[in-house]
Design a protein around this motif. Structure first.
Motif, short mmCIF file in Angstrom:
data_model
loop_
_atom_site.label_atom_id
_atom_site.label_comp_id
_atom_site.label_asym_id
_atom_site.label_seq_id
_atom_site.Cartn_x
_atom_site.Cartn_y
_atom_site.Cartn_z
N LEU A 45 -18.11 2.15 -7.99
CA LEU A 45 -17.45 2.91 -6.92
C LEU A 45 -17.96 4.34 -6.87
O LEU A 45 -18.11 4.92 -5.78
CB LEU A 45 -15.94 2.88 -7.09
CG LEU A 45 -15.27 1.53 -6.85
CD1 LEU A 45 -13.79 1.61 -7.20
CD2 LEU A 45 -15.46 1.05 -5.43
N GLY A 46 -18.23 4.92 -8.04
CA GLY A 46 -18.73 6.29 -8.11
C GLY A 46 -20.13 6.46 -7.59
O GLY A 46 -20.52 7.54 -7.14
N LEU A 95 -15.46 1.34 -11.88
CA LEU A 95 -15.45 2.78 -11.61
C LEU A 95 -16.88 3.32 -11.44
O LEU A 95 -17.14 4.17 -10.59
CB LEU A 95 -14.72 3.52 -12.75
CG LEU A 95 -13.21 3.25 -12.81
CD1 LEU A 95 -12.62 3.90 -14.06
CD2 LEU A 95 -12.51 3.74 -11.55
N GLN A 96 -17.78 2.82 -12.27
CA GLN A 96 -19.18 3.23 -12.15
C GLN A 96 -19.75 2.83 -10.78
O GLN A 96 -20.39 3.63 -10.12
CB GLN A 96 -19.99 2.60 -13.27
CG GLN A 96 -21.46 2.98 -13.25
CD GLN A 96 -22.25 2.23 -14.33
OE1 GLN A 96 -22.04 1.04 -14.52
NE2 GLN A 96 -23.09 2.95 -15.03
N GLU A 118 -13.33 -2.93 -15.70
CA GLU A 118 -12.75 -1.76 -15.02
C GLU A 118 -13.70 -0.56 -15.09
O GLU A 118 -13.85 0.18 -14.12
CB GLU A 118 -11.38 -1.40 -15.62
CG GLU A 118 -10.32 -2.49 -15.46
CD GLU A 118 -9.80 -2.66 -14.05
OE1 GLU A 118 -9.97 -1.75 -13.21
OE2 GLU A 118 -9.20 -3.71 -13.78
N ALA A 119 -14.36 -0.37 -16.24
CA ALA A 119 -15.33 0.73 -16.38
C ALA A 119 -16.52 0.50 -15.45
O ALA A 119 -16.98 1.44 -14.77
CB ALA A 119 -15.79 0.84 -17.83
#
Length: 173
Positions: free
Chosen positions: A170-171, A167-168, A163-164
């Motif tokens: 996607l960011g 997010l990375q 999940e981390a």
């Protein structure tokens, strides 16, 4: 029992489950007729069907099989619509890459579960261009939604990393 493979019947076909039952308890029960019984029935609605149609079909089936002299009343508590996600595009590619990295190169498998989680269809109706990704921590011994549900901590650790990483990714896109 249904048609198709066991996997199709478990994940992509309609199903009903008795989630509650009010009737005399086994302990202390006597050999007498009970004047009433109540059941809560949950319907998993398959993609391509509607909540309205599924409720109508189940009601018709129950009414057809009411024993002589018995009465049936039904009450719809709530309904939700099914959804089949198109899991293609950059957000899904990022998720697959993140999960593959978290599992040391083993690619994830799209399972297609959760098709009758009502808020997903409602969310996509409100935000039709959104990418919806539903993930869960479930190893073969999880027993999800059961009284003895469990969580394998090593599996959970990998999901947190995935999940981390997602997010990375996607960011940075």
């Amino acid at each position: 029992v249904g048609k198709g493979s066991a996997v199709e019947r478990m994940w992509t076909q309609p199903a009903i489950t008795i989630t509650g039952l009010d009737a005399p308890k086994v302990d202390g029960a006597s050999n007498t007729l009970s004047p009433s019984a109540r059941a809560k029935v949950t319907i998993r609605i398959a993609p391509g069907d509607t909540g309205e149609n599924a409720v109508a079909a189940l009601t018709q089936h129950l009414e057809k099989h009411v024993p002589w002299g018995a009465e049936l009343t039904t009450k719809v508590v709530d309904t939700g619509e099914p959804i089949a996600l198109d899991a293609t595009g950059p957000a899904y590619d990022a998720a697959r890459a993140a999960f593959t990295e978290a599992w040391d190169g083993t690619a994830p498998i799209d399972m297609g579960v959760g098709g009758s989680i009502p808020f997903i269809a409602e969310f996509l109706e409100a935000f039709p261009h959104a990418s919806v990704l539903v993930t869960g921590v479930e190893d073969p011994d999880t027993r999800a939604h059961g009284a003895n549900e469990g969580l394998h901590l090593a599996e959970f650790r990998r999901v947190v990393v995935a999940e981390a990483l997602l997010l990375q990714k996607l960011g940075s896109s």
